[in-house]
Write a protein that holds these residues in place. Sequence first.
Motif, PDB file in Angstrom:
ATOM      1  N   GLY A  41       0.787  -1.210   0.000  1.00 28.94           N
ATOM      2  CA  GLY A  41       0.000   0.000   0.000  1.00 28.94           C
ATOM      3  C   GLY A  41       0.831   1.276   0.000  1.00 28.94           C
ATOM      4  O   GLY A  41       2.056   1.263   0.139  1.00 28.94           O
ATOM      5  N   LEU A  42       0.124   2.392  -0.156  1.00 29.05           N
ATOM      6  CA  LEU A  42       0.726   3.720  -0.230  1.00 29.05           C
ATOM      7  C   LEU A  42       0.020   4.655   0.727  1.00 29.05           C
ATOM      8  O   LEU A  42      -1.187   4.519   0.962  1.00 29.05           O
ATOM      9  CB  LEU A  42       0.599   4.278  -1.656  1.00 29.05           C
ATOM     10  N   VAL A  43       0.752   5.620   1.276  1.00 30.32           N
ATOM     11  CA  VAL A  43       0.128   6.641   2.109  1.00 30.32           C
ATOM     12  C   VAL A  43       0.283   8.003   1.439  1.00 30.32           C
ATOM     13  O   VAL A  43       1.266   8.278   0.745  1.00 30.32           O
ATOM     14  CB  VAL A  43       0.711   6.687   3.537  1.00 30.32           C
ATOM     15  N   ILE A  44      -0.702   8.855   1.669  1.00 27.31           N
ATOM     16  CA  ILE A  44      -0.711  10.197   1.083  1.00 27.31           C
ATOM     17  C   ILE A  44       0.130  11.140   1.925  1.00 27.31           C
ATOM     18  O   ILE A  44       0.014  11.179   3.147  1.00 27.31           O
ATOM     19  CB  ILE A  44      -2.156  10.719   0.966  1.00 27.31           C
ATOM     20  N   GLN A  45       0.980  11.905   1.257  1.00 28.17           N
ATOM     21  CA  GLN A  45       1.753  12.972   1.886  1.00 28.17           C
ATOM     22  C   GLN A  45       1.461  14.280   1.140  1.00 28.17           C
ATOM     23  O   GLN A  45       1.116  14.269  -0.043  1.00 28.17           O
ATOM     24  CB  GLN A  45       3.245  12.661   1.838  1.00 28.17           C
ATOM     25  N   THR A  46       1.619  15.407   1.846  1.00 30.58           N
ATOM     26  CA  THR A  46       1.244  16.694   1.254  1.00 30.58           C
ATOM     27  C   THR A  46       2.377  17.706   1.415  1.00 30.58           C
ATOM     28  O   THR A  46       2.306  18.619   2.237  1.00 30.58           O
ATOM     29  CB  THR A  46      -0.036  17.239   1.915  1.00 30.58           C
ATOM     30  N   PRO A  47       3.455  17.576   0.638  1.00 24.62           N
ATOM     31  CA  PRO A  47       4.555  18.537   0.728  1.00 24.62           C
ATOM     32  C   PRO A  47       4.096  19.932   0.313  1.00 24.62           C
ATOM     33  O   PRO A  47       3.106  20.094  -0.407  1.00 24.62           O
ATOM     34  CB  PRO A  47       5.587  17.973  -0.250  1.00 24.62           C
ATOM     35  N   SER A  48       4.836  20.943   0.759  1.00 26.84           N
ATOM     36  CA  SER A  48       4.464  22.321   0.436  1.00 26.84           C
ATOM     37  C   SER A  48       5.131  22.821  -0.833  1.00 26.84           C
ATOM     38  O   SER A  48       4.945  23.984  -1.213  1.00 26.84           O
ATOM     39  CB  SER A  48       4.815  23.253   1.603  1.00 26.84           C
ATOM     40  N   ASN A  49       5.885  21.963  -1.501  1.00 27.78           N
ATOM     41  CA  ASN A  49       6.573  22.356  -2.723  1.00 27.78           C
ATOM     42  C   ASN A  49       6.605  21.160  -3.665  1.00 27.78           C
ATOM     43  O   ASN A  49       6.678  20.012  -3.209  1.00 27.78           O
ATOM     44  CB  ASN A  49       7.998  22.845  -2.408  1.00 27.78           C
ATOM     45  N   SER A  50       6.576  21.424  -4.959  1.00 26.71           N
ATOM     46  CA  SER A  50       6.588  20.335  -5.928  1.00 26.71           C
ATOM     47  C   SER A  50       7.997  19.874  -6.280  1.00 26.71           C
ATOM     48  O   SER A  50       8.158  18.853  -6.959  1.00 26.71           O
ATOM     49  CB  SER A  50       5.869  20.768  -7.210  1.00 26.71           C
ATOM     50  N   ALA A  51       9.016  20.593  -5.826  1.00 16.75           N
ATOM     51  CA  ALA A  51      10.411  20.230  -6.117  1.00 16.75           C
ATOM     52  C   ALA A  51      11.074  19.748  -4.832  1.00 16.75           C
ATOM     53  O   ALA A  51      11.461  20.553  -3.982  1.00 16.75           O
ATOM     54  CB  ALA A  51      11.166  21.424  -6.696  1.00 16.75           C
ATOM     55  N   LEU A  52      11.180  18.439  -4.664  1.00 17.63           N
ATOM     56  CA  LEU A  52      11.740  17.874  -3.436  1.00 17.63           C
ATOM     57  C   LEU A  52      13.227  17.555  -3.564  1.00 17.63           C
ATOM     58  O   LEU A  52      13.854  17.153  -2.587  1.00 17.63           O
ATOM     59  CB  LEU A  52      10.972  16.610  -3.048  1.00 17.63           C
ATOM     60  N   PHE A  53      13.779  17.745  -4.748  1.00 17.32           N
ATOM     61  CA  PHE A  53      15.216  17.576  -4.957  1.00 17.32           C
ATOM     62  C   PHE A  53      15.714  18.729  -5.816  1.00 17.32           C
ATOM     63  O   PHE A  53      15.006  19.208  -6.706  1.00 17.32           O
ATOM     64  CB  PHE A  53      15.544  16.243  -5.644  1.00 17.32           C
ATOM     65  N   SER A  54      16.936  19.166  -5.536  1.00 18.92           N
ATOM     66  CA  SER A  54      17.576  20.194  -6.345  1.00 18.92           C
ATOM     67  C   SER A  54      18.836  19.608  -6.956  1.00 18.92           C
ATOM     68  O   SER A  54      19.572  18.871  -6.296  1.00 18.92           O
ATOM     69  CB  SER A  54      17.931  21.411  -5.486  1.00 18.92           C
ATOM     70  N   THR A  55      19.080  19.956  -8.219  1.00 13.24           N
ATOM     71  CA  THR A  55      20.285  19.475  -8.904  1.00 13.24           C
ATOM     72  C   THR A  55      21.128  20.633  -9.427  1.00 13.24           C
ATOM     73  O   THR A  55      22.036  20.427 -10.221  1.00 13.24           O
ATOM     74  CB  THR A  55      19.905  18.548 -10.072  1.00 13.24           C
ATOM     75  N   SER A  56      20.826  21.858  -8.990  1.00 13.27           N
ATOM     76  CA  SER A  56      21.533  23.025  -9.515  1.00 13.27           C
ATOM     77  C   SER A  56      23.014  23.026  -9.144  1.00 13.27           C
ATOM     78  O   SER A  56      23.851  23.502  -9.898  1.00 13.27           O
ATOM     79  CB  SER A  56      20.867  24.312  -9.017  1.00 13.27           C
ATOM     80  N   SER A  57      23.338  22.497  -7.971  1.00 12.86           N
ATOM     81  CA  SER A  57      24.745  22.414  -7.553  1.00 12.86           C
ATOM     82  C   SER A  57      24.987  21.070  -6.884  1.00 12.86           C
ATOM     83  O   SER A  57      25.320  20.982  -5.710  1.00 12.86           O
ATOM     84  CB  SER A  57      25.094  23.556  -6.599  1.00 12.86           C
ATOM     85  N   GLY A  58      24.770  19.994  -7.647  1.00  9.10           N
ATOM     86  CA  GLY A  58      24.830  18.666  -7.075  1.00  9.10           C
ATOM     87  C   GLY A  58      23.470  18.282  -6.524  1.00  9.10           C
ATOM     88  O   GLY A  58      22.589  19.130  -6.347  1.00  9.10           O
ATOM     89  N   LEU A  59      23.288  17.021  -6.237  1.00  7.20           N
ATOM     90  CA  LEU A  59      21.999  16.541  -5.755  1.00  7.20           C
ATOM     91  C   LEU A  59      21.776  16.954  -4.301  1.00  7.20           C
ATOM     92  O   LEU A  59      22.571  16.641  -3.425  1.00  7.20           O
ATOM     93  CB  LEU A  59      21.933  15.013  -5.883  1.00  7.20           C
ATOM     94  N   VAL A  60      20.690  17.687  -4.061  1.00  9.12           N
ATOM     95  CA  VAL A  60      20.329  18.124  -2.716  1.00  9.12           C
ATOM     96  C   VAL A  60      18.918  17.632  -2.426  1.00  9.12           C
ATOM     97  O   VAL A  60      17.978  17.915  -3.177  1.00  9.12           O
ATOM     98  CB  VAL A  60      20.392  19.658  -2.578  1.00  9.12           C
ATOM     99  N   ASN A  61      18.766  16.884  -1.342  1.00  9.60           N
ATOM    100  CA  ASN A  61      17.473  16.347  -0.946  1.00  9.60           C
ATOM    101  C   ASN A  61      16.746  17.379  -0.088  1.00  9.60           C
ATOM    102  O   ASN A  61      17.153  17.687   1.027  1.00  9.60           O
ATOM    103  CB  ASN A  61      17.672  15.048  -0.167  1.00  9.60           C
ATOM    104  N   LEU A  62      15.643  17.926  -0.604  1.00 14.51           N
ATOM    105  CA  LEU A  62      14.866  18.949   0.103  1.00 14.51           C
ATOM    106  C   LEU A  62      13.587  18.383   0.710  1.00 14.51           C
ATOM    107  O   LEU A  62      12.750  19.146   1.191  1.00 14.51           O
ATOM    108  CB  LEU A  62      14.506  20.079  -0.874  1.00 14.51           C
ATOM    109  N   THR A  63      13.438  17.063   0.693  1.00 15.50           N
ATOM    110  CA  THR A  63      12.186  16.458   1.149  1.00 15.50           C
ATOM    111  C   THR A  63      11.841  16.866   2.576  1.00 15.50           C
ATOM    112  O   THR A  63      10.708  17.276   2.863  1.00 15.50           O
ATOM    113  CB  THR A  63      12.260  14.928   1.046  1.00 15.50           C
ATOM    114  N   GLN A  64      12.796  16.751   3.488  1.00 10.68           N
ATOM    115  CA  GLN A  64      12.512  17.064   4.881  1.00 10.68           C
ATOM    116  C   GLN A  64      12.189  18.540   5.070  1.00 10.68           C
ATOM    117  O   GLN A  64      11.453  18.912   5.982  1.00 10.68           O
ATOM    118  CB  GLN A  64      13.706  16.671   5.766  1.00 10.68           C
TER     119      GLN A  64
END
Length: 483
Positions: free
Chosen positions: A432-455
């Motif tokens: 199964g899957l659970v619903i999450q509701t982040p406040s932004n549609s971009a949870l990763f940035s690659t502009s200067s290497g991979l940056v995890n913005l999920t938290q």
Amino acid sequence: MKRLPSSITTCTRNWPAKLGLPAVLAGSLALLAACEEPKEIGLPPTTPVGVYYTDTLTISRSTVLLDSVRSNGTGTLLMGRYTDPVFGKVQATAFSQLSLETQFVVQDASKNNIPDAQLVHDSTRLILAYNFAYGDTLKTHELAVHRLTDDLVRNRNYDIRSSVAYDPEPLTKVQFTPRPAAQATQRISLPAAFGRELLALANKDAGKIDSVFKKQIKGLALVPGQTNSSMLGIPVTGTSAYVAMYYHKEGDTTSTAQFFTFNPNGVRFNQVRADRSGTPLAGLQPGQSLPASATQGQTFVQPATGVTTKLDFPTLLNLRQQGRIAINRADLIITPKQPDNSALYIPPYLALAEVNDQNQILRSSPSGFVQFVTPASSLFDRNEQGWVNPQIATYDTRTRVYTATDAGNRTQSILLGGYLQSILSGLTPNRGLVIQTPSNSALFSTSSGLVNLTQYYLNDRTWRMVLDGSASVRIVVFYTYSN
């Protein structure tokens, strides 16, 4: 099960098969959307391949209370309290370190340090600019500012139930009326004694080395009043949340400002408490799953408090009874109930995360990426890089459903074809899957290497929604099979 009419099946019938299953299934998921002449599907058929669709695949909905909701490193400091007629009383307190914006060095023209006795404190203010307001903002909002008495510890996974000791006597307590139409700023005066303590750091190690500063000034707690009726969110940036201490040199008539910020790299978390007494969720316990049938067909989503809806697909594996299955496409349509109160609005974004048998959200190892459902074409790669492209759906206020975009940037329903196929292929457990509701549609940035913005974005809002009845979550599956 319905056979597609010939106007559609001409894109998908009688495919020669030479490739292996995973390689081709990933590519075949986009065929119905693109409607190009297909090459190969990877299933050696013993009879001609047909294309079918079904809109009766069972989706079992339940409300779960997650046993842990991380809130450390959040991008928004939450402070407030309000009562929701469905979800109960919700209260949030923000805990955060302060940081030196720059080294606090005060010198004369000859680069000699100015003695403490020649520095005069003028005033100290806490600046809070909020860009999120939820609940009844017409009533007075009360905020108490307390000093932390215990350290905030880096690399500790603080969650919404965590707490850190603070001085019971507040530095200050203020009341104001929120202005939610645009980002509004509160300038809160802090006691002169606190300002003079900050001024005394000039030219000392604690004024020049951030780690030493944090040992002396441990941070602040933003505590809401008991009669508040709204929740406010303050973005963690140097311009939205900081302490400004003003001083002048003896004999000067112009003040100078020294800033202490709520640094995005500092330690912080939101404590979020919920009292669900008298609501349909009053008896919900951490890790427990409450079926929709127990709540009059409704399920509930408020991830910042740990409440969310779980979607299960109990009859999916029954498709195997028809033969060898390839999912061409699966459209998930989520239609939340319209809120009775416009102040309790629907989350703008939605993502679906995998869970284990204990309803705990799964994270990859060693990086700890949340295992969100990804776009169909990339789901088969279940190594860590496979989780850096989550599928984020956006709420469409016109159609009142959540929609995503495909690889061609075309608006679609939420695409689950790759997820369902990986279950049928034995690559993914059907948990199964659970619903999450982040406040932004971009949870990763690659502009200067991979940056995890999920938290940073995942649990930084207290918005919520209700899914009412079986029509609120539907799925249409297009598939091929052969004997």
